[in-house]
Design a protein around this motif. Structure first.
Motif, PDB file in Angstrom:
ATOM      1  N   TYR A   1       0.917  -1.268   0.309  1.00 57.34           N
ATOM      2  CA  TYR A   1       0.144  -0.483   0.165  1.00 57.34           C
ATOM      3  C   TYR A   1       0.435   1.288   0.317  1.00 57.34           C
ATOM      4  O   TYR A   1       0.686   2.321  -0.492  1.00 57.34           O
ATOM      5  CB  TYR A   1      -0.826  -0.162   0.796  1.00 57.34           C
ATOM      6  CG  TYR A   1      -1.800   0.858   1.727  1.00 57.34           C
ATOM      7  CD1 TYR A   1      -2.330   1.322   0.397  1.00 57.34           C
ATOM      8  CD2 TYR A   1      -1.646   2.024   2.282  1.00 57.34           C
ATOM      9  CE1 TYR A   1      -3.040   2.699   0.503  1.00 57.34           C
ATOM     10  CE2 TYR A   1      -2.392   3.375   2.935  1.00 57.34           C
ATOM     11  CZ  TYR A   1      -3.164   3.504   1.809  1.00 57.34           C
ATOM     12  OH  TYR A   1      -4.088   5.084   1.929  1.00 57.34           O
ATOM     13  N   LEU A   2       1.907   1.095   0.440  1.00 53.08           N
ATOM     14  CA  LEU A   2       2.999   2.469   1.008  1.00 53.08           C
ATOM     15  C   LEU A   2       3.473   2.275  -0.793  1.00 53.08           C
ATOM     16  O   LEU A   2       3.722   3.930  -0.686  1.00 53.08           O
ATOM     17  CB  LEU A   2       3.848   2.506   1.737  1.00 53.08           C
ATOM     18  CG  LEU A   2       3.749   2.056   3.702  1.00 53.08           C
ATOM     19  CD1 LEU A   2       4.585   1.697   4.226  1.00 53.08           C
ATOM     20  CD2 LEU A   2       2.993   4.261   3.748  1.00 53.08           C
ATOM     21  N   ARG A   3       3.936   1.687  -1.562  1.00 52.34           N
ATOM     22  CA  ARG A   3       4.680   2.244  -2.608  1.00 52.34           C
ATOM     23  C   ARG A   3       4.043   2.906  -3.176  1.00 52.34           C
ATOM     24  O   ARG A   3       3.795   3.189  -3.808  1.00 52.34           O
ATOM     25  CB  ARG A   3       4.741   0.456  -2.927  1.00 52.34           C
ATOM     26  CG  ARG A   3       6.481  -0.356  -1.474  1.00 52.34           C
ATOM     27  CD  ARG A   3       7.238   0.309  -2.461  1.00 52.34           C
ATOM     28  NE  ARG A   3       7.511  -0.445  -3.390  1.00 52.34           N
ATOM     29  CZ  ARG A   3       8.728  -0.724  -4.242  1.00 52.34           C
ATOM     30  NH1 ARG A   3       9.167  -1.980  -2.925  1.00 52.34           N
ATOM     31  NH2 ARG A   3       8.775  -1.749  -5.413  1.00 52.34           N
ATOM     32  N   LYS A   4       2.650   1.594  -3.554  1.00 54.22           N
ATOM     33  CA  LYS A   4       1.710   2.469  -4.306  1.00 54.22           C
ATOM     34  C   LYS A   4       1.405   3.979  -4.022  1.00 54.22           C
ATOM     35  O   LYS A   4       1.184   5.055  -5.075  1.00 54.22           O
ATOM     36  CB  LYS A   4       0.468   2.163  -4.403  1.00 54.22           C
ATOM     37  CG  LYS A   4      -0.400   1.862  -5.262  1.00 54.22           C
ATOM     38  CD  LYS A   4      -1.993   1.138  -5.075  1.00 54.22           C
ATOM     39  CE  LYS A   4      -3.211   2.338  -4.080  1.00 54.22           C
ATOM     40  NZ  LYS A   4      -4.362   1.547  -3.586  1.00 54.22           N
ATOM     41  N   ILE A   5       1.278   4.263  -2.485  1.00 51.06           N
ATOM     42  CA  ILE A   5       0.996   5.821  -2.526  1.00 51.06           C
ATOM     43  C   ILE A   5       2.392   6.874  -3.045  1.00 51.06           C
ATOM     44  O   ILE A   5       1.569   7.617  -3.583  1.00 51.06           O
ATOM     45  CB  ILE A   5       1.003   6.121  -0.993  1.00 51.06           C
ATOM     46  CG1 ILE A   5      -0.768   5.306  -0.164  1.00 51.06           C
ATOM     47  CG2 ILE A   5       0.618   7.651  -0.316  1.00 51.06           C
ATOM     48  CD1 ILE A   5      -1.372   6.181  -0.832  1.00 51.06           C
ATOM     49  N   PHE A   6       3.345   5.974  -2.645  1.00 46.64           N
ATOM     50  CA  PHE A   6       4.882   6.316  -3.021  1.00 46.64           C
ATOM     51  C   PHE A   6       4.723   6.629  -4.718  1.00 46.64           C
ATOM     52  O   PHE A   6       4.738   7.718  -5.473  1.00 46.64           O
ATOM     53  CB  PHE A   6       5.745   5.833  -2.075  1.00 46.64           C
ATOM     54  CG  PHE A   6       5.740   6.282  -1.204  1.00 46.64           C
ATOM     55  CD1 PHE A   6       6.018   7.304  -0.415  1.00 46.64           C
ATOM     56  CD2 PHE A   6       5.975   4.792  -0.197  1.00 46.64           C
ATOM     57  CE1 PHE A   6       5.846   7.424   1.295  1.00 46.64           C
ATOM     58  CE2 PHE A   6       6.641   5.123   1.143  1.00 46.64           C
ATOM     59  CZ  PHE A   6       6.214   6.654   1.606  1.00 46.64           C
TER      60      PHE A   6
ATOM     61  N   LEU B   1      12.670   3.264  -3.573  1.00 44.29           N
ATOM     62  CA  LEU B   1      12.386   2.381  -4.252  1.00 44.29           C
ATOM     63  C   LEU B   1      11.239   3.049  -5.450  1.00 44.29           C
ATOM     64  O   LEU B   1      11.088   2.535  -6.383  1.00 44.29           O
ATOM     65  CB  LEU B   1      11.824   1.114  -3.523  1.00 44.29           C
ATOM     66  CG  LEU B   1      12.946   0.753  -2.733  1.00 44.29           C
ATOM     67  CD1 LEU B   1      12.570  -0.393  -3.036  1.00 44.29           C
ATOM     68  CD2 LEU B   1      13.767   0.213  -3.958  1.00 44.29           C
ATOM     69  N   GLU B   2      10.554   3.568  -4.656  1.00 46.66           N
ATOM     70  CA  GLU B   2       9.151   4.458  -5.950  1.00 46.66           C
ATOM     71  C   GLU B   2       9.552   5.775  -6.122  1.00 46.66           C
ATOM     72  O   GLU B   2       8.849   6.336  -6.669  1.00 46.66           O
ATOM     73  CB  GLU B   2       7.922   4.672  -4.737  1.00 46.66           C
ATOM     74  CG  GLU B   2       7.712   3.336  -5.120  1.00 46.66           C
ATOM     75  CD  GLU B   2       7.138   2.112  -6.194  1.00 46.66           C
ATOM     76  OE1 GLU B   2       6.763   2.785  -7.153  1.00 46.66           O
ATOM     77  OE2 GLU B   2       7.361   1.305  -6.033  1.00 46.66           O
ATOM     78  N   GLY B   3      10.933   6.281  -6.471  1.00 42.45           N
ATOM     79  CA  GLY B   3      11.747   7.531  -6.905  1.00 42.45           C
ATOM     80  C   GLY B   3      11.457   8.738  -5.943  1.00 42.45           C
ATOM     81  O   GLY B   3      11.687   9.846  -6.465  1.00 42.45           O
ATOM     82  N   SER B   4      11.328   8.130  -4.498  1.00 43.55           N
ATOM     83  CA  SER B   4      11.842   9.650  -3.495  1.00 43.55           C
ATOM     84  C   SER B   4      13.089  10.291  -3.725  1.00 43.55           C
ATOM     85  O   SER B   4      14.001   9.390  -4.045  1.00 43.55           O
ATOM     86  CB  SER B   4      11.330   9.425  -2.047  1.00 43.55           C
ATOM     87  OG  SER B   4      11.823  10.443  -1.356  1.00 43.55           O
ATOM     88  N   ASN B   5      14.009  11.080  -3.846  1.00 34.89           N
ATOM     89  CA  ASN B   5      14.823  11.227  -3.919  1.00 34.89           C
ATOM     90  C   ASN B   5      15.585  12.758  -2.468  1.00 34.89           C
ATOM     91  O   ASN B   5      16.539  13.205  -2.138  1.00 34.89           O
ATOM     92  CB  ASN B   5      15.567  12.443  -5.746  1.00 34.89           C
ATOM     93  CG  ASN B   5      14.576  13.684  -5.339  1.00 34.89           C
ATOM     94  OD1 ASN B   5      14.326  14.400  -4.362  1.00 34.89           O
ATOM     95  ND2 ASN B   5      14.493  14.270  -6.697  1.00 34.89           N
TER      96      ASN B   5
END
Ligand SMILES: *Cc1c(COP(=O)(O)O)cnc(C)c1O
Length: 228
Positions: free
Chosen positions: A171-176, A209-213
């Motif tokens: 779910y977290l990955r989906k939000i991110f 992993l989902e693109g945060s920098n």
């Protein structure tokens, strides 16, 4: 664990997540969230090489920035009341993460004009529409960008989001991923965009992993907070 070990461990996990995402560790900015932490502990973290610190209260930021090294980049991550804006313009805030409403943008623009200053800011988005949290809903972003288009003193640098507190990694990955899609879509129109601020102690690896920098990590560095 001590501060030094905590910082080393967070850095390692950031590097490992970055690698898994096909990126470099140095592309990810670590903002050490020092809210409620004493100035002497922030200074110890500074000696470990950290330069970006995050505060959520203006008064606390002002106090610490007065006594701590001047090359610290202070990030303001909490909801900002319009009557506090005067304390942050031209006073050492490197980045505001929580631009979340028009009245705040108006006040920031006004104060910047008055002081002949500029402010780097991220728009806060509330992807999961949690009522307890601030931030724009995804479908409000376009209208907000239009509304503040004339505010030339606010340099938009990207988006910030706080994910729901859960252990449901999928779910977290989906939000991110949704925040990343928004960031990528808007980056085309805003060449000044450079930060997608997402990920806290509970979820910074998923965020990377989902693109945060840019990750905002408090507890994993300083231990759990004692609120007075
Ligand atoms: C407190 C806070 C953080 C840090 O949270 P931790 O779980 O301690 O890492 C990050 N972002 C925001 C907006 C916060 O208020």
């Amino acid at each position: 664990m001590g501060l030094s070990e905590n910082i080393a461990s967070v850095r390692e996990k950031i590097a490992s997540a970055a690698e898994r995402a096909g990126r470099k560790a140095e592309d990810i900015t670590l903002v050490a969230v020092s809210k409620t932490v004493g100035a002497e502990v922030v200074e110890a973290a500074y000696r470990e090489g950290l330069r970006c610190f995050g505060e959520n209260r203006v008064q606390e930021f002002v106090k610490k920035s007065e006594v701590l090294p001047k090359d610290i980049e202070w990030n303001l991550i909490g909801q900002l009341q319009t009557n506090k804006v005067k304390y942050i313009i031209n006073d050492g805030v490197a980045l505001l993460h929580s631009l979340d409403r028009f009245s705040l943008a108006q006040e920031l623009q006004k104060e910047c004009v008055k002081k002949d200053a500029y402010l780097d800011a991220l728009i806060e988005v509330n992807i999961a529409k949690e009522e307890s949290k601030s931030g724009l809903y995804l479908e409000q972003v376009d209208a907000f960008l239009d509304q503040i288009a004339g505010f030339d003193r606010i340099r938009l640098r990207g988006f910030m989001t706080v994910a729901p507190y859960t252990d449901d990694r999928a779910y977290l990955r989906k939000i991110f991923a949704q925040a990343k899609a928004l960031y990528d879509a808007k980056k085309k129109d805003f060449p000044g965009f450079r930060y997608l601020s997402m990920g806290m102690s509970n979820d910074y690896e998923d965020a990377i992993l989902e693109g945060s920098n840019m990750v905002r990590v408090g507890t994993a560095i300083f231990g759990s907070r004692i609120y007075k």
